[in-house]
Design an enzyme around this catalytic site. Structure first.
Site, PDB file in Angstrom:
ATOM      1  N   GLU A 179       0.822  -1.216   0.000  1.00 57.60           N
ATOM      2  CA  GLU A 179       0.000   0.000   0.000  1.00 57.60           C
ATOM      3  C   GLU A 179       0.854   1.264   0.000  1.00 57.60           C
ATOM      4  OE1 GLU A 179      -2.804  -0.301   3.262  1.00 57.60           O
ATOM      5  OE2 GLU A 179      -4.281  -0.890   1.780  1.00 57.60           O
ATOM      6  N   GLU A 292      -5.547  -7.358  -2.397  1.00 60.98           N
ATOM      7  CA  GLU A 292      -6.333  -7.515  -1.166  1.00 60.98           C
ATOM      8  C   GLU A 292      -7.755  -7.126  -1.466  1.00 60.98           C
ATOM      9  OE1 GLU A 292      -4.855  -5.319   2.260  1.00 60.98           O
ATOM     10  OE2 GLU A 292      -2.808  -5.889   1.743  1.00 60.98           O
TER      11      GLU A 292
HETATM   12  C1  GAL Z   1      -5.059  -2.859   4.219  1.00 59.90           C
HETATM   13  C2  GAL Z   1      -3.601  -3.168   4.505  1.00 59.90           C
HETATM   14  C3  GAL Z   1      -3.491  -4.436   5.317  1.00 59.90           C
HETATM   15  C4  GAL Z   1      -4.411  -4.354   6.501  1.00 59.90           C
HETATM   16  C5  GAL Z   1      -5.820  -4.072   6.023  1.00 59.90           C
HETATM   17  C6  GAL Z   1      -6.830  -3.893   7.139  1.00 59.90           C
HETATM   18  O1  GAL Z   1      -5.253  -1.594   3.758  1.00 59.90           O
HETATM   19  O2  GAL Z   1      -2.870  -3.335   3.318  1.00 59.90           O
HETATM   20  O3  GAL Z   1      -2.164  -4.623   5.735  1.00 59.90           O
HETATM   21  O4  GAL Z   1      -3.958  -3.348   7.328  1.00 59.90           O
HETATM   22  O5  GAL Z   1      -5.835  -2.874   5.359  1.00 59.90           O
HETATM   23  O6  GAL Z   1      -6.907  -5.022   7.890  1.00 59.90           O
END
Ligand code: GAL
Length: 990
Positions: A179, A292
């Site tokens: 990110e 993700e």
């Molecule tokens: C995303 C991030 C993850 C985790 C998730 C929330 O934005 O890349 O590492 O923090 O949010 O659980």
């Protein structure tokens, strides 16, 4: 290097090529040959284009899910999890690294001891047959302590490189940073480069390449505004990766819905998001990719007990993952697929002990409706080959006879197969809608179902209606029930369709002239067949249970209702992550089918059985004459339609658990007493007058634990002053949900009890009720709980005392600090690793470890408790004898029946598996995995109980069974190596 695969300028001209803003050549008719096929210039093992990834020349629908090996520090359990992910039809899984887990200090890197060796994860992936998305960091976020900071990159590259798909392994893409959407200064559309961010990315990429990483480098943007590192968006910009994806948490990343503000705007349950335009504009020549996508939500300290499975359960999975498909997404990785536990000091302050994440696989490893719902879609995407090349023709309500239903038509330009993804026009709506759908097929334009009945969307639901769906050489013209999977068995398709119980279904099979019902299912007996010039239409008034149809073109169709379909599996005889359909078998009935392998004329099935008497039905080659389940031969019968059926009697034993009622106790806060000596190696004099930390203290010396090499959990500060004083003013910082207490010369002064959203607390504590000496040293003890370091830039926020000043004329003359044994200097416990313990007397002296001799301690139980403020440590041991051939899971359940002003840590065989802080949090149930628990012998449980008030403390501890199933994955395994015992060197840290 980017290759324009099959692209010719001549054909481009004739096909009315348009040049879109960013200079990417795109053909308007969307023919697959018109999109450039890319590789990373090093090899063509992994390629990609506008449509999808290709691995070794084959198009792959990436259905992946995340797990963190460091959140489940038992390599044997990784096998269980990867088998469950594979069984769900996934083609891949993803994992983050965590620097802190591997590096206790700047001269140690451990990739070997116990669960630090993650190669076993990659080896298991290969054995099970899953591609891997490797995401080492260096920064991962992940609600991990300081986001997993800082760097451990170089060594990780070389470990992974031999597991790459280019070298016979299954790791097929490699994520650079996490990110890090920092390519542009301000508004991304203005494209003002952030030079230092670009150099940083380029450096990380060069390091990966130098260390043999020759698969595509990927990145995930935090949201659709950051538009970073995409070759399409900014061709040849420094720091670009090969394939740039984006993250999304449309239903909020937190179980505490009050936190759901920010990039998504106001939270509306089941509100889907439009990503289509983002991908079209930002990464048009790359697959639409979510490194993700919401697999659940984490539970913050203030969140509900047990997380939020209701908000993001099976319905969520059904609706949102199909919605991605409706927008042409062909690569999805669910964050998290298995959340696990924030054991030790793994958590950032935002999360409590559990990282269950309300994921498809629960923290206790159980699977349930959300897993099954996800499985049923992933199984479909694994066999729906035409889904890897589609254009979205239209997205509107005009397809349906009911305007409450919107449909996206995706069409494969090569084969003309189509996928109609239906959803409520207003996605938050949960009404039950019925409709007919206008589809365009190779036999003409049809409104389906044609012969009565409807398609239903029942509540928060979406359905994918296929047309011209290919099954080997045969074609399913359409089906109003969804396709679950198919297998080519002895060259002929066995197709599985599924729909809601009681719903009608209609499907049309090309090339058949006759059909017959082959089972006694209620609905099926009334099925009618209607031959036409193209094939046969089958109409079923109501699907209940399972019905089997056979057609004269050698196609078998299984039509199942949802509860039945949840228990249908397609294990593969090969370990190819693609799951080739001609090596697939179909198994109906068990709670979980992990694998199938041929064994002469027998088929050896492995998996888990939940119910007492499970009927297994197997569709496999006619060469298969017998079936074994977990090594035991079954009495199989062949059905008239060729499947094999057998009953499996489960022999799951009843497990009797100990009552944990015989405990020993010892004071664990001797440091409060003036007689205590702080001159041993546990203590460091805090004498710094400057700090590198950007946050400067109000008073000196610097009392930040990190500056003295201590970082985790619990810390002690002893401040000396020689003249009378009336009060102390303290500002203490420990992260959200933290707490602290103070004593003067052994007398309790007061506590800050904690708040789930507050990380710093100032208090002035009066000495009115304490003894203050005028002729000898006074000793102030501050005991502080540290809930981890914050995320992102706030990771450097100090932990410790920001201000300490006395009132009444005196000043502190000396400070000493104690924390985890040896701080970051040298680890005593490499197996449990650098985040496993804090600085309590009990932890320093190793009372939490198996093998410590507590025979001289008094007997007393935590439920009897103690009065007054203080910290006591309780120990008990008990034996377990869990049979092999069973997967059993257990949790500790804690309760504070008297005062909630307590902070409790639970240690199981030396692993801290619970922070029970009932004043600030709601978590009471703490699953502990096998391997941490010894299923074949003695277990040591330790409990630190910190009463933060004069009310004292009482804590009840119970061990409960989460589940027990007969399983091929035995939760009893050799795990002694994960539980090193107490050693006498601990004694010096008194
Ligand atoms: C995303 C991030 C993850 C985790 C998730 C929330 O934005 O890349 O590492 O923090 O949010 O659980």
């Amino acid at each position: 290097m980017r290759i324009l695969g099959g692209f010719s300028w001549v054909s481009a001209l004739t096909l009315s090529v348009c040049l879109i803003g960013n200079g990417v050549v795109q053909a308007q008719n969307g023919s697959p040959s018109q999109w450039p096929l890319h590789d990373n210039g090093l090899n063509d093992v992994v390629q990609w284009d506008h449509y999808s990834f290709k691995v070794n020349g084959q198009r792959l629908f990436v259905f992946s899910g995340e797990l963190h090996y460091w959140r489940i520090p038992v390599p044997e359990v990784w096998e269980d999890l990867l088998e469950k992910i594979k069984a769900a039809g996934f083609t891949a899984f993803a994992f983050y690294g965590n620097w802190a887990w591997h590096s206790a200090n700047n001269h140690t890197l451990d990739f070997e001891t116990g669960a630090h060796n993650f190669e076993r994860l990659l080896e298991t992936a290969k054995r099970v047959g899953l591609y891997v998305i490797v995401r080492p960091g260096p920064y991962v976020n992940a609600e991990a302590n300081a986001g997993g900071f800082p760097l451990w990159l170089t060594t990780v590259h070389t470990i992974t490189s031999k597991h790459l798909v280019t070298k016979g392994g299954t790791a097929f893409v490699y994520q650079i940073e996490n990110e890090y959407g920092e390519q542009w200064v301000g508004d991304a559309s203005k494209k003002v480069p952030n030079e230092s961010a670009a150099r940083y990315m380029a450096l990380l990429e060069a390091s990966a390449r130098d260390n043999g990483i020759d698969v595509p480098l990927i990145h995930n943007n935090p949201n659709m505004n950051s538009k970073s590192w995409s070759q399409d968006f900014a061709p040849n910009a420094t720091g670009n990766v090969d394939v740039s994806g984006v993250d999304s948490y449309p239903s909020c990343w937190s179980c505490n819905l009050d936190e759901c503000t920010g990039t998504n705007g106001e939270y509306v349950a089941y509100q889907v998001v439009n990503y289509y335009d983002y991908f079209k504009n930002t990464t048009p020549t790359e697959p639409s990719f979510f490194p993700e996508f919401q697999g659940g939500s984490y539970n913050p300290w203030g969140g509900p007990e047990g997380g939020c499975p209701g908000d993001i359960g099976a319905d969520f999975a059904n609706l949102f993952y199909r919605n991605l498909i409706s927008q042409r997404v062909t690569a999805i990785s669910l964050y998290m697929m298995y959340g696990g536990t924030n054991w030790g000091a793994f958590a950032a302050p935002v999360v409590a002990t559990s990282y269950d994440y309300s994921s498809p696989i629960s923290e206790n490893r159980k699977i349930d409706s959300k897993y099954y719902e996800t499985k049923n879609l992933a199984m479909f995407t694994r066999v729906a080959k035409d889904l890897t090349i589609t254009n979205r023709v239209e997205n509107s309500t005009s397809y349906s006879t009911n305007s409450a239903i919107a449909t996206s038509e995706l069409r494969n330009p090569d084969t003309n197969a189509a996928f109609y993804v239906t959803i409520h026009s207003y996605s938050p709506s949960s009404t039950k809608e019925s409709f007919q759908l206008r589809v365009s097929t190779s036999v003409g334009n049809l409104t389906i179902p044609q012969r009565g009945g409807s398609i239903f969307l029942n509540g928060h639901q979406s359905k994918i209606v296929v047309t011209d769906f290919a099954m080997g050489k045969q074609i399913l013209t359409y089906s109003t029930a969804e396709v679950l999977t198919y297998a080519l068995i002895d060259g002929h398709p066995v197709l599985v369709l599924w729909t809601g119980a009681g719903e009608s279904t209609e499907f049309h099979l090309k090339g058949a002239t006759k059909g017959a019902v082959r089972s006694q299912s209620v609905g099926a007996t009334n099925a009618t067949f209607h031959a036409d010039e193209h094939g046969i239409l089958t109409s079923i008034p109501a699907v209940n249970g399972m019905a089997i149809f056979e057609f004269d073109n050698n196609v078998k169709v299984i039509v199942a209702d949802k509860p039945t379909a949840y228990l249908i599996w397609a294990p593969n005889l090969s370990n190819d992550p693609f799951g080739p359909v001609d090596k697939s078998v179909i198994v109906v009935g068990p709670y979980l089918v992990r694998s199938a392998s041929p064994d002469g004329h027998s088929l050896s099935l492995k998996g888990d059985i939940l119910a007492n008497n499970t009927i297994i039905e197997v569709f496999a080659s006619k060469e298969v004459r017998a079936v074994s389940w977990n090594g035991k031969g079954l009495r199989t019968q062949r059905t008239p339609y060729g499947s094999l059926k057998a009953g499996v009697a489960s022999s799951t034993p009843k497990i009797t658990l100990p009552s944990l009622d015989s405990w020993k106790v010892h004071d664990s806060l001797p440091e409060r007493l003036p007689t205590y000596k702080d001159d041993g190696p546990a203590w460091i004099e805090a004498n710094h007058s400057t700090t590198p930390n950007p946050t400067k203290p109000d008073t000196l010396p610097v009392l930040y634990v990190d500056d003295y090499g201590f970082h985790n959990s619990f810390h002690l500060f002893r401040g000396y002053f020689e003249r009378p004083a009336t009060a102390v003013n303290l500002a203490v910082q420990g992260g959200m949900a933290f707490g602290w207490s103070a004593w003067l010369n052994g007398d309790f002064l007061g506590s800050y009890l904690g708040n789930s959203s507050v990380g710093t607390a100032n208090m002035t504590l009066s000495f009115e009720n304490a003894t203050v000496h005028s002729n000898r040293s006074n000793i102030l003890l501050v005991a502080q709980d540290n809930t981890g370091h914050d995320l992102r830039a706030a990771a450097v926020q100090p932990r410790g005392i920001l201000r300490a000043s006395l009132e009444g004329g005196a000043s502190f003359t000396k400070w000493k600090i104690a924390g985890e044994v040896n701080g970051e200097r040298q680890q005593l416990d490499p197996v449990r690793g650098p985040l496993s313990e804090g600085g309590l007397t009990a932890e320093r002296l190793g009372w939490h470890l198996p093998g410590f001799d507590d025979s001289a301690w008094n007997s007393s139980s935590p439920s009897t408790g103690f009065s007054g403020a203080g910290i006591s440590f309780y120990r008990t041991t008990f034996a377990m004898n869990i049979p092999t051939g069973v997967d059993a899971s257990f949790a500790f359940v804690l309760n504070a029946p008297a005062s909630r002003k307590v902070r409790v840590q639970l240690f199981v065989n030396g692993y801290q598996y619970a922070r029970f802080n009932p004043w600030v949090g709601n978590e009471v149930r703490f699953p502990v995995p096998p391997g941490v628990l010894n299923y074949a012998g003695d277990n040591t449980v330790g409990l630190s109980v910190w009463a933060q008030s004069e009310e004292g403390a009482k804590v009840d501890v119970r061990l409960e069974q989460e589940y027990a199933v007969e399983s091929s994955w035995s939760s009893r395994f050799e795990s002694e190596y994960l539980r090193p015992r107490w050693t006498a060197e601990r004694l010096q840290y008194v």
